[in-house]
Write an enzyme that holds these catalytic residues in place. Structure first.
Site, PDB file in Angstrom:
ATOM      1  N   GLY A  11       0.829  -1.201   0.000  1.00 24.78           N
ATOM      2  CA  GLY A  11       0.000   0.000   0.000  1.00 24.78           C
ATOM      3  C   GLY A  11       0.860   1.245   0.000  1.00 24.78           C
ATOM      4  O   GLY A  11       2.049   1.219  -0.330  1.00 24.78           O
ATOM      5  N   GLY A  13       2.097   3.050   2.473  1.00 24.36           N
ATOM      6  CA  GLY A  13       3.224   3.013   3.390  1.00 24.36           C
ATOM      7  C   GLY A  13       4.330   2.104   2.915  1.00 24.36           C
ATOM      8  O   GLY A  13       5.515   2.470   2.930  1.00 24.36           O
ATOM      9  N   GLU A 169     -18.958   8.937  -0.041  1.00 25.34           N
ATOM     10  CA  GLU A 169     -18.629   8.803  -1.459  1.00 25.34           C
ATOM     11  C   GLU A 169     -19.493   7.746  -2.127  1.00 25.34           C
ATOM     12  O   GLU A 169     -20.007   7.955  -3.237  1.00 25.34           O
ATOM     13  CB  GLU A 169     -17.143   8.462  -1.600  1.00 25.34           C
ATOM     14  CG  GLU A 169     -16.224   9.623  -1.244  1.00 25.34           C
ATOM     15  CD  GLU A 169     -14.802   9.198  -0.955  1.00 25.34           C
ATOM     16  OE1 GLU A 169     -13.954  10.095  -0.780  1.00 25.34           O
ATOM     17  OE2 GLU A 169     -14.530   7.976  -0.902  1.00 25.34           O
TER      18      GLU A 169
END
Length: 431
Positions: A11, A13, A169
Site C-alpha cells: 500500500g 506506506g 462517497e
C-alpha cells in the site's frame, strides 16, 4: 553479507518505504498478498462503475523495475518470530529479516457482530469493488424482470452504513448512478425511484471535518436524493436488509463502511495494541522492545503527543514509510538517525458527488465546486503513473459532460460475489 529488509504490504506506506530505500546497499523484499499497488481513495469509483480496475492499480513489479535492490514476493504473511528474526508465510515458507516493516493496513470491523459480514459488502480491495459493482448492477437487472412491487422496492433499496468519507462517497455516487446514468436504460422500472439510505450513528456525516462542512455534506447528499439517517445505530444486518433503531429496512445491497480494525500484527509480535488492534509504536515508528521492527500506516497507532493517534489516511502512511526508509538507510550507512517522526498535516478532503466536495486545509476550508476541483487535481496527481492519470482524467471528463459511466458490464462475478477474472481485471495481473 548485505542486510535484508522485509516490507509487508504494497500500500501507500509499504511502497513509500521501498522507494526511500532505493539506493541503499541492502536486499529489499516487498511481500503482499496481491501483485499490485492499489490507489484506494478511488476504489469506490470502481465499485460504482465509474472506473475500471486497471485505472487505479498498477503491478508492483512494474513500479519497482528501477529499484535494483528490490524484489517482489506475492505471499500472505501469517506471523513473526522475533527471536529468530523470521517472517512466517501462510504457505509454510519463511523469510529471514534484519529489518522488518509492517504496513499491512486495516480491515473493516463489525463491532463484535462478525455474523453480519456474510450479508454486508465491504470495500478494501479490487475484488470487493468488483463484487459491489456486480451486486449494484444486478439489482437493477433483477428489478427490471420482477412483477412484485414489494420485491422491486427491496431490489432498488441500497443501504450504506457509516458516514465517513467512504460511506459518503459511495452513497453519493450510487445516487448519481441511479438518478442520471441508468435513468433511461430500463423499460419496466424507474431507476430514479431507487432509495439510497446512509446510516450514521453519530450526529454528523464526515464528523471529523470542522465547522459547517459536515452540514454542507448532509445537505448535498439530500439534494442528490440520499436519505441521511443520523443518530441511529444499526442493530441487525441479515440477508434481507438491516434494522436501524426500531425500523426494518429491506434492501438488496448493504455496504458496510462503519469502522476499521488493524490487521493482526500486534498478535504476531506480542506487542501492546490500541482499541482497534493497531500496534502502539514509539516516536520513530518502531515497535517497543524491537528496535529493528517498524509498524506504519493503518496497522500502527502513533500518538504525536496529543493523546489522539494519527488518523488512518494515505498521507500518514506515505510520510511514515518515507521516514522509516530513511531511518533504516541511515542505520545501515552508519549515519546519524533522524529526529522523531512528525506528521505534516496537508489537509483532508471528501467528495460527495458531481462537482461537490469539502476540503479542510487548516486555516481555510472549501466546499462545493472549488473543493471538488481541488480534490480532483490532488487525486489525479497522486496516481502513480501517467497512464492511470490519463485514463482517469478521460473517464472523469466524459462522465462530467455526459453523465455516463464506462465500466457497467456484468462479466466477472456470480450471485455470491465470487470473482472471475475478466478483461478489465486481468490488466493489473501482468508483471
Amino acid at each position: 553479507m548485505r542486510p535484508k529488509i522485509v516490507i509487508v504490504g504494497a500500500g501507500f506506506g509499504g511502497m513509500a518505504t521501498v522507494n526511500a530505500l532505493k539506493h541503499v546497499d541492502a536486499d529489499v523484499v516487498l511481500v503482499d498478498r496481491t501483485n499490485h499497488h492499489l490507489f484506494q481513495p478511488l476504489l469506490y469509483q470502481v465499485a460504482t462503475a465509474a472506473l475500471s480496475p486497471a485505472d487505479i492499480a498498477t503491478a508492483s513489479r512494474v513500479l519497482l523495475r528501477r529499484n535494483r535492490n528490490a524484489t517482489v514476493m506475492m505471499a500472505d504473511a501469517a506471523g513473526v518470530d522475533t527471536t529468530a528474526q523470521i517472517l512466517q508465510l501462510a504457505d509454510g515458507r519463511t523469510l529471514h529479516y534484519d529489518y522488518l516493516v509492517l504496513a499491512t493496513g486495516a480491515a473493516y470491523s463489525f463491532f463484535g457482530h462478525d455474523e453480519w459480514a456474510g450479508h454486508a459488502k465491504v470495500l478494501k480491495s479490487l475484488d470487493d469493488a468488483l463484487s459491489i459493482r456486480d451486486k449494484l448492477l444486478r439489482a437493477f437487472e433483477r428489478a427490471e424482470q420482477c412483477d412484485d412491487p414489494a420485491e422491486v422496492a427491496r431490489l432498488l433499496t441500497f443501504v450504506v452504513v457509516g458516514g465517513g468519507p467512504t460511506g459518503v462517497e459511495l452513497a453519493g455516487t450510487i445516487a448519481e448512478l441511479a438518478r442520471t446514468t441508468l435513468a433511461r436504460d430500463f423499460r419496466h422500472i424507474d431507476p430514479q425511484s431507487a432509495r439510497i439510505v446512509l446510516c450514521e450513528a453519530g450526529k454528523h456525516v464526515l464528523g471529523a471535518f470542522p465547522g459547517e462542512l459536515p452540514d454542507y455534506a448532509s445537505g448535498a447528499l439530500r439534494s442528490l436524493g440520499v436519505e441521511v439517517r443520523l443518530g441511529e445505530a444499526v442493530t441487525l444486518v441479515d440477508a434481507d436488509g438491516i434494522v436501524l433503531g426500531p425500523e426494518r429496512i429491506n434492501a438488496a445491497v448493504v455496504l458496510w463502511c462503519a469502522g476499521t480494525q488493524a490487521r493482526p500484527a500486534a498478535n504476531w509480535l506480542g506487542a501492546e495494541a490500541a482499541r482497534n488492534g493497531a500496534v502502539k509504536v514509539a516516536e520513530d515508528c518502531s515497535v517497543p522492545g524491537h528496535g529493528n521492527i517498524f509498524a506504519i500506516g493503518d496497522v500502527a497507532s502513533f500518538d504525536p503527543g496529543t493523546g489522539r493517534p494519527l488518523p488512518g489516511l494515505a498521507p500518514v502512511a506515505k510520510q511514515q514509510g518515507k521516514y522509516v526508509g530513511r531511518l533504516i538507510a541511515n542505520r545501515i550507512a552508519g549515519r546519524k538517525t533522524p529526529l522523531p517522526f512528525r506528521y505534516r498535516d496537508l489537509g483532508s478532503m471528501a467528495v460527495i458527488g458531481r462537482s461537490r466536495a469539502i476540503a479542510d486545509f487548516g486555516r481555510f476550508q472549501l466546499k462545493g465546486f472549488l473543493a471538488w476541483l481541488a480534490w480532483s487535481m490532488v487525486h489525479l496527481m497522486l496516481l502513480v503513473d501517467f497512464r492511470s492519470r490519463l485514463m482517469v482524467y478521460m473517464n472523469w471528463s466524459w462522465a462530467w459532460f455526459t453523465y455516463g459511466r464506462g465500466a457497467r458490464l456484468l462479466t466477472g462475478h456470480d450471485d455470491h460475489g465470487t470473482a472471475v477474472k475478466d478483461e478489465a481485471s486481468s490488466e493489473i495481473e501482468k508483471p
